[in-house]
Design an enzyme around this catalytic site. Sequence first.
Site, PDB file in Angstrom:
ATOM      1  CG  PHE A  96       5.669 -39.542 -19.958  1.00  0.00           C
ATOM      2  CD1 PHE A  96       4.429 -40.169 -20.078  1.00  0.00           C
ATOM      3  CD2 PHE A  96       6.374 -39.717 -18.770  1.00  0.00           C
ATOM      4  CE1 PHE A  96       3.908 -40.951 -19.048  1.00  0.00           C
ATOM      5  CE2 PHE A  96       5.854 -40.483 -17.739  1.00  0.00           C
ATOM      6  CZ  PHE A  96       4.621 -41.101 -17.879  1.00  0.00           C
ATOM      7  CE  LYS A 107      13.888 -32.187 -23.422  1.00  0.00           C
ATOM      8  NZ  LYS A 107      13.281 -33.541 -23.518  1.00  0.00           N
ATOM      9  CB  CYS A 159       1.653 -34.367 -11.532  1.00  0.00           C
ATOM     10  SG  CYS A 159       0.638 -33.036 -12.137  1.00  0.00           S
ATOM     11  CD  GLU A 191       5.609 -38.960  -9.052  1.00  0.00           C
ATOM     12  OE1 GLU A 191       6.777 -38.747  -9.392  1.00  0.00           O
ATOM     13  OE2 GLU A 191       4.662 -38.226  -9.377  1.00  0.00           O
TER      14      GLU A 191
HETATM   15  P1  NAD Z   1      11.160 -36.633 -16.183  1.00  0.00           P
HETATM   16  O1  NAD Z   1      11.612 -35.828 -15.037  1.00  0.00           O
HETATM   17  O2  NAD Z   1      11.808 -37.938 -16.443  1.00  0.00           O
HETATM   18  O3  NAD Z   1      11.312 -35.781 -17.552  1.00  0.00           O
HETATM   19  C1  NAD Z   1      10.849 -34.468 -17.651  1.00  0.00           C
HETATM   20  C2  NAD Z   1      11.695 -33.731 -18.698  1.00  0.00           C
HETATM   21  O4  NAD Z   1      13.047 -33.681 -18.253  1.00  0.00           O
HETATM   22  C3  NAD Z   1      11.709 -34.392 -20.065  1.00  0.00           C
HETATM   23  O5  NAD Z   1      11.670 -33.399 -21.053  1.00  0.00           O
HETATM   24  C4  NAD Z   1      13.034 -35.153 -20.083  1.00  0.00           C
HETATM   25  O6  NAD Z   1      13.579 -35.270 -21.363  1.00  0.00           O
HETATM   26  C5  NAD Z   1      13.914 -34.318 -19.196  1.00  0.00           C
HETATM   27  N1  NAD Z   1      14.880 -35.118 -18.432  1.00  0.00           N
HETATM   28  C6  NAD Z   1      14.726 -36.392 -17.985  1.00  0.00           C
HETATM   29  N2  NAD Z   1      15.820 -36.773 -17.293  1.00  0.00           N
HETATM   30  C7  NAD Z   1      16.667 -35.720 -17.282  1.00  0.00           C
HETATM   31  C8  NAD Z   1      17.950 -35.503 -16.719  1.00  0.00           C
HETATM   32  N3  NAD Z   1      18.578 -36.440 -16.023  1.00  0.00           N
HETATM   33  N4  NAD Z   1      18.538 -34.292 -16.897  1.00  0.00           N
HETATM   34  C9  NAD Z   1      17.920 -33.322 -17.593  1.00  0.00           C
HETATM   35  N5  NAD Z   1      16.699 -33.497 -18.160  1.00  0.00           N
HETATM   36  C10 NAD Z   1      16.080 -34.678 -18.006  1.00  0.00           C
HETATM   37  O7  NAD Z   1       9.572 -36.794 -16.025  1.00  0.00           O
HETATM   38  P2  NAD Z   1       8.588 -37.698 -16.893  1.00  0.00           P
HETATM   39  O8  NAD Z   1       8.818 -39.134 -16.577  1.00  0.00           O
HETATM   40  O9  NAD Z   1       8.610 -37.277 -18.299  1.00  0.00           O
HETATM   41  O10 NAD Z   1       7.185 -37.213 -16.286  1.00  0.00           O
HETATM   42  C11 NAD Z   1       6.623 -37.770 -15.130  1.00  0.00           C
HETATM   43  C12 NAD Z   1       6.985 -36.965 -13.913  1.00  0.00           C
HETATM   44  O11 NAD Z   1       6.544 -35.619 -14.074  1.00  0.00           O
HETATM   45  C13 NAD Z   1       6.279 -37.453 -12.651  1.00  0.00           C
HETATM   46  O12 NAD Z   1       7.193 -37.399 -11.596  1.00  0.00           O
HETATM   47  C14 NAD Z   1       5.144 -36.467 -12.453  1.00  0.00           C
HETATM   48  O13 NAD Z   1       4.675 -36.353 -11.129  1.00  0.00           O
HETATM   49  C15 NAD Z   1       5.781 -35.216 -12.915  1.00  0.00           C
HETATM   50  N6  NAD Z   1       4.795 -34.227 -13.284  1.00  0.00           N
HETATM   51  C16 NAD Z   1       4.608 -33.178 -12.437  1.00  0.00           C
HETATM   52  C17 NAD Z   1       3.654 -32.238 -12.720  1.00  0.00           C
HETATM   53  C18 NAD Z   1       3.430 -31.092 -11.803  1.00  0.00           C
HETATM   54  O14 NAD Z   1       2.715 -30.189 -12.195  1.00  0.00           O
HETATM   55  N7  NAD Z   1       3.999 -31.037 -10.618  1.00  0.00           N
HETATM   56  C19 NAD Z   1       2.895 -32.345 -13.884  1.00  0.00           C
HETATM   57  C20 NAD Z   1       3.126 -33.413 -14.746  1.00  0.00           C
HETATM   58  C21 NAD Z   1       4.095 -34.353 -14.428  1.00  0.00           C
END
Ligand code: NAD
Length: 509
Positions: A149, A173, A281, A382
Amino acid sequence: MKQITHWINGKPWVGTASRRGKIFDPATGLQTGEVDFATVAEVDAAVDAATAAFPAWRATSLAKRTSSLFALRELLASHIDDVADILTSEHGKVKADAAGEVSRGLEVVEFACGIAQLMKGEFTENASTGVNVHSLRQPLGVVAGITPFNFPAMVPLWMFPLAIACGNTFVLKPSEKDPSASIFLAEMVAEAGFPEGVFNVVHGDREAVDRILTHPGIAAVSFVGSTAVARHVYETAAHEGKRVQALGGAKNHMVVLPDADMGDAAEAAVSAGFGSAGERCMAASVLVAVGGCGDELVERIQARVTRLTVGNGTNADSEMGPLVTAEHRDRVASYLAIGEAEGAKIAIDGRDREVKGASAGYWLGPCLMDEVSVDMRVYTDEIFGPVLSMIRVDTLDDALSLIERNMYGNGAAIFTGDGAAAQRFETEVAAGMVGINVAVPVPVAYFSFGGWNSSLFGDLHIYGPDGVRFYTQSKVVTSRWQNIRQHHSSLAFPSGSGSDKANKEGSKK
Ligand code: NAD
């Protein structure tokens, strides 16, 4: 209320969703729309469209692909403001920050415009007498991206421009929390002249993700999100035989040495800790004050935060907006009580922060917790919000050692005036991206982005040269056009000297 649906085969998907998610404006707390959640059949329809588009797209000349990429670059550059408005309305980040996000995504499109140079193989003449060898880079097929997000435009742009430039077709997605930017991007991709089916978007949650991870028609998956989901994505997709890069969460340390300019360091900590409400992140989330500089840093951060304007991202003077959802705001805020119970000292409490002109909405002001130690949850978890934790240590050795022991390893920064200390930090620190007097060291698009340890599962980083490697497979061709029969007259394993002998014999006859 807006209705967001999938984008399949160059157009919005027509169908009735059995499940939908709600979209909110985080600054007002009001629902502004709904997003369809894809079923397995709808994911399959997107993969079918991408599969059908692949043969013609991979055969499309580099010149034509590049011309469409340039058109996309122009469209995106002329719509930075429009995309930024969408980001502010669904994510909450302030407009200037949102425009910065789009610009960093645009950089990747610009990098992809050089695909003709990036896809070049290598050639060796006369590797053995009369034998030439060359290598090719070829696309994988249908590849998928699953995005978080917090960067609804930039992270998809880290993936698909390069993937399609390499000749793949793509299924995205995006996060269900702020899905509209992905559809705006899809419309621009179509307008730029990419054929139908080259870029597709399906919305949804775990059901859609799990179908992507197990779909036999998908060759590779790029994921960016939290570590728990990154691990699930990596393990599942790798088990299915797919190529995977899964970028996870982070806990980024910003180390301040006593010789640093404390004014610069405090300003950088506020910008890197509270920009985008800490939902980055690459946010600085742990401030490591070395050799007794902690008191001055705390005072300077307190002074700066007093002047910091928290408010609706649409107001030009807002520096920090709300958090993305009510649940996320509550979770982040709960860490103040957790930290206090664990023995940390709250130096800035954002829970009672006054927000200019706003009432409802998911607000939490900047927070600073001092005297944090490595065994506390506020350090190990985190938090992903505007909460900076300060740890005080005696030496640079101590700082390096605590970073080494942390489970994440995305970014790390040092603030110092001492070149030798900076050089040592760069060499020894356990993180994939390092800043020296740069608090948010996100690499430019012609380098690659990726962390270490639990911040990335997979071998290759995202975008840049690693992105080209990830989205292509190499092929090496060995060719001979002389003395073919003589060369094959022996059953011995072909070797350079053996084939030289065959050549000599062939030329004698
Ligand atoms: P999230 O892991 O909750 O969701 C990421 C994606 O996975 C979304 O599209 C979501 O719909 C899907 N998803 C969520 N739960 C799932 C599940 N149980 N099974 C399968 N798919 C699932 O992450 P978020 O809250 O959207 O984003 C924030 C996180 O992303 C933070 O931990 C941040 O550090 C990380 N992030 C990392 C980077 C990087 O480059 N390392 C960059 C941006 C964000």
